[in-house]
Scaffold this motif. Sequence first.
Motif, PDB file in Angstrom:
ATOM      1  N   HIS A 124      -1.484   3.409  -4.986  1.00  0.00           N
ATOM      2  CA  HIS A 124      -1.330   4.838  -5.273  1.00  0.00           C
ATOM      3  C   HIS A 124       0.046   5.285  -4.801  1.00  0.00           C
ATOM      4  CE1 HIS A 124      -1.906   5.493  -0.982  1.00  0.00           C
ATOM      5  NE2 HIS A 124      -2.994   4.744  -1.052  1.00  0.00           N
TER       6      HIS A 124
ATOM      7  N   ASP B 104       0.811  -1.217   0.000  1.00  0.00           N
ATOM      8  CA  ASP B 104       0.000   0.000   0.000  1.00  0.00           C
ATOM      9  C   ASP B 104       0.846   1.269   0.000  1.00  0.00           C
ATOM     10  OD1 ASP B 104      -1.982   2.063   0.748  1.00  0.00           O
ATOM     11  OD2 ASP B 104      -3.254   0.343   1.158  1.00  0.00           O
TER      12      ASP B 104
ATOM     13  N   SER C  52      -7.067   4.517  -1.220  1.00  0.00           N
ATOM     14  CA  SER C  52      -6.908   3.060  -1.173  1.00  0.00           C
ATOM     15  C   SER C  52      -8.149   2.309  -1.634  1.00  0.00           C
ATOM     16  CB  SER C  52      -6.532   2.627   0.247  1.00  0.00           C
ATOM     17  OG  SER C  52      -5.245   3.112   0.558  1.00  0.00           O
TER      18      SER C  52
END
Length: 308
Positions: A237, A37, A73
């Motif tokens: 991202h 992440d 997210s």
Amino acid sequence: MLLSRLVTLAVLAVFVLPVHARAQTGHEPRVLVIGIDGVRVDMLARAETPTLDSLSGAGFFSDEAKTRVRTVSGPGWSSMLTGVRTDKHGVDSNNFSGNRYAEWPDFLTRVEAERPELGTFAVLDWPPLGTTDSGGPLISDGIDVKLNFDGETDGYGPADAESVEAAVEHLRTADVHAAFVYLGNPDVVSHETDSFSDEYRASIERADAQTAELLDALRARPGYDDEDWLILVSTDHGRNDAGGHGGQSPSETTIFFLAAGPAVSPGRTDCPPEIVDVAATALAHLGIVAPELDGQPRGLGPRGCAPE
Ligand SMILES: [Zn+2]
């Protein structure tokens, strides 16, 4: 990470080269997707990541891949794992309650629907990915084995470690054909510090070491010599300089896409992949054709750019 690519050729040879010859002879396709992440690509480049270097050096790698959805997210993971963008899966924030996953399921659920004889597995520690928290789960209860840990309660450092330990156990022994492992800590560390902190870089290096543990688990499988593992690694991202994200600046929308394994055509590409290509590539490796997806398989065939 790129600087040390040549140095690590010897390392990657252990993983990739011995299986390459065997892949020609009909070994059974399997896929592991590792999602980390909030990894900003310039910090990935600065971090010491020997395992990801090995994979990318022998595989298909882009640090110019794009999200093309909000850099949050919820939409990021929804797009990566379903293979379609927000206009289809319906998730535009970290509130998942308006999702259309019944129509546009995660790739593991799609595998179960089309080839139920295959083993599917996910380990998750951001609750909406695997539980009803915030309108989830993104990954349905229809897959064979779904293990949920709780980074919100336990902290993402400890929860990621639990996730990897559980994944290693399962990947070593179970008859799994398609797997997803989520690592959440780098995003949280960057939010708590910024995009250039030593702590953030160290969290990316930790994720690299955890990737090595997962690859070791695959190599330890009793049937590994007869299996054709595709490894996909990506992120949901990037981030802005302060460590946040959600905007459309290049440092937020740019992600990396990594595919490695005997089935991969190595090299870099002039046409950057998109986040939705991850699911499409995973499915294609398993022989599941899904032309209705926004994503397309990347790294498995010729280098040419597909028509828009
Ligand atoms: Zn994120």
